[in-house]
Design a protein around this motif. Structure first.
Motif, mmCIF file in Angstrom:
data_model
loop_
_atom_site.group_PDB
_atom_site.id
_atom_site.type_symbol
_atom_site.label_atom_id
_atom_site.label_comp_id
_atom_site.label_asym_id
_atom_site.label_seq_id
_atom_site.Cartn_x
_atom_site.Cartn_y
_atom_site.Cartn_z
ATOM 1 N N ASN A 88 -47.333 -70.921 -22.678
ATOM 2 C CA ASN A 88 -46.792 -69.993 -21.690
ATOM 3 C C ASN A 88 -47.637 -69.928 -20.412
ATOM 4 O O ASN A 88 -47.363 -69.098 -19.543
ATOM 5 N N ARG A 89 -48.643 -70.777 -20.323
ATOM 6 C CA ARG A 89 -49.476 -70.908 -19.122
ATOM 7 C C ARG A 89 -50.032 -69.557 -18.662
ATOM 8 O O ARG A 89 -49.964 -69.199 -17.479
ATOM 9 N N VAL A 90 -50.556 -68.830 -19.613
ATOM 10 C CA VAL A 90 -51.116 -67.511 -19.313
ATOM 11 C C VAL A 90 -52.485 -67.688 -18.671
ATOM 12 O O VAL A 90 -53.394 -68.268 -19.265
ATOM 13 N N LYS A 91 -52.643 -67.199 -17.467
ATOM 14 C CA LYS A 91 -53.892 -67.341 -16.711
ATOM 15 C C LYS A 91 -54.689 -66.045 -16.633
ATOM 16 O O LYS A 91 -55.859 -66.047 -16.270
ATOM 17 N N GLN A 92 -54.035 -64.942 -16.941
ATOM 18 C CA GLN A 92 -54.677 -63.631 -16.872
ATOM 19 C C GLN A 92 -54.283 -62.823 -18.090
ATOM 20 O O GLN A 92 -53.110 -62.748 -18.447
ATOM 21 N N LEU A 93 -55.274 -62.218 -18.743
ATOM 22 C CA LEU A 93 -55.004 -61.325 -19.869
ATOM 23 C C LEU A 93 -55.907 -60.112 -19.721
ATOM 24 O O LEU A 93 -57.133 -60.239 -19.658
ATOM 25 N N PHE A 134 -60.771 -66.390 -21.975
ATOM 26 C CA PHE A 134 -60.534 -65.374 -20.944
ATOM 27 C C PHE A 134 -61.838 -64.673 -20.548
ATOM 28 O O PHE A 134 -62.004 -64.284 -19.389
ATOM 29 N N ASN A 135 -62.764 -64.519 -21.511
ATOM 30 C CA ASN A 135 -64.079 -63.980 -21.160
ATOM 31 C C ASN A 135 -64.745 -64.835 -20.082
ATOM 32 O O ASN A 135 -65.267 -64.320 -19.088
ATOM 33 N N TYR A 136 -64.713 -66.153 -20.280
ATOM 34 C CA TYR A 136 -65.357 -67.059 -19.324
ATOM 35 C C TYR A 136 -64.668 -67.000 -17.966
ATOM 36 O O TYR A 136 -65.327 -66.917 -16.923
ATOM 37 N N LYS A 137 -63.348 -67.056 -17.978
ATOM 38 C CA LYS A 137 -62.596 -67.111 -16.725
ATOM 39 C C LYS A 137 -62.671 -65.797 -15.958
ATOM 40 O O LYS A 137 -62.820 -65.789 -14.732
ATOM 41 N N GLN A 138 -62.531 -64.684 -16.682
ATOM 42 C CA GLN A 138 -62.455 -63.372 -16.034
ATOM 43 C C GLN A 138 -63.815 -62.697 -15.900
ATOM 44 O O GLN A 138 -63.942 -61.657 -15.253
ATOM 45 N N LYS A 139 -64.827 -63.304 -16.570
ATOM 46 C CA LYS A 139 -66.219 -62.831 -16.465
ATOM 47 C C LYS A 139 -66.363 -61.359 -16.852
ATOM 48 O O LYS A 139 -67.047 -60.576 -16.185
#
Length: 253
Positions: free
Chosen positions: A62-67, A89-94
């Protein structure tokens, strides 16, 4: 509000490993079901209910980029086993991922994923901001949510109500008090495991009876096993206001 069905299958998914039945052998994509989960998008906030064993695949598909948060219904493996993959998501959203659950579910998560909750964490493990919830309304960022307690045999499970939409999974019985929260909705999602009687899940007949009692404008059935039958064939037997959900289905409210 947009709801995406990330998975609509029961604990084994469909196809079931080593099964050669007609449903598991079907080429209809609607008969191919990952473990049950939905994503709710509202007011710029993305929430996922349950992180089953297929969570990673569901996020990629589903190409989820933000959670923004995860909300748990209960502690069974088919609803929590993919929690480790939150670390992407931890890594991406810091930041730590907020997770919302009852004390019972939180305790089980701490047992199952002890390394993620240890005082001295191994580098790279997922990190969480744990939020205990009770059977009363709460807010995640700008999204208002009301729990609905149902019974999965003898295990209390939370469904969740978002305004005129409610999502109920792994239910067998619902008290009269909790049913009041579910009457007259625009959309109601219920589990409907199979045709034959089951100790801890609603059957198709029981789910239909509950829809008739609660009278939503539209109902969708999820947490489906291969014993329910072909998606297309079951659909023909359903009332006009009831449909089987399938992986990738989206609805807008």
């Amino acid at each position: 509000m947009k709801i995406t069905f990330l998975g609509t299958g029961t604990s084994q998914g469909i196809p079931v490993i080593a099964c050669e039945c007609e449903v598991c052998s079907s080429v209809d994509f609607r008969n191919q079901r990952l473990r049950s989960s939905i994503m709710v998008e509202q007011n710029g906030t993305n929430l996922v209910i349950d992180t089953g064993p297929d969570f990673r695949q569901q996020m990629l598909t589903n190409r989820v980029k933000q959670l923004d948060a995860v909300i748990f219904t209960h502690e069974h493996k088919d609803h929590v086993a993919g929690l480790d993959d939150i670390r992407s998501f931890n890594y991406k959203q810091k930041k730590d991922m907020p997770i919302y659950a009852t004390a019972q579910v939180i305790d089980r998560l701490k047992e199952e994923f002890s390394y993620a909750f240890a005082a001295q964490k191994y580098p790279g493990v997922p990190t969480f901001e744990v939020k205990e919830i009770f059977n009363k309304p709460f807010t995640v960022q700008n999204v208002n949510i009301e729990p609905v307690e149902v019974m999965h045999y003898k295990l209390p499970v939370f469904g969740y109500k978002f305004g005129s939409f409610a999502y109920i999974t792994d239910a067998k019985t619902i008290s009269e008090t909790e049913k009041e929260k579910l009457k007259g909705l625009d959309v109601l999602v219920l589990n409907a495991l199979q045709v034959k009687e089951h100790i801890s899940h609603l059957t198709l007949e029981e789910a239909l009876a509950l829809v008739d009692e609660l009278k939503p404008k539209k109902a969708y059935f999820t947490h489906i096993s291969h014993y329910l039958g072909h998606h297309a064939e079951v659909e023909k037997m359903l009332p006009d206001n009831v449909s089987l959900a399938y992986d990738g289905l989206t609805i807008h409210l």
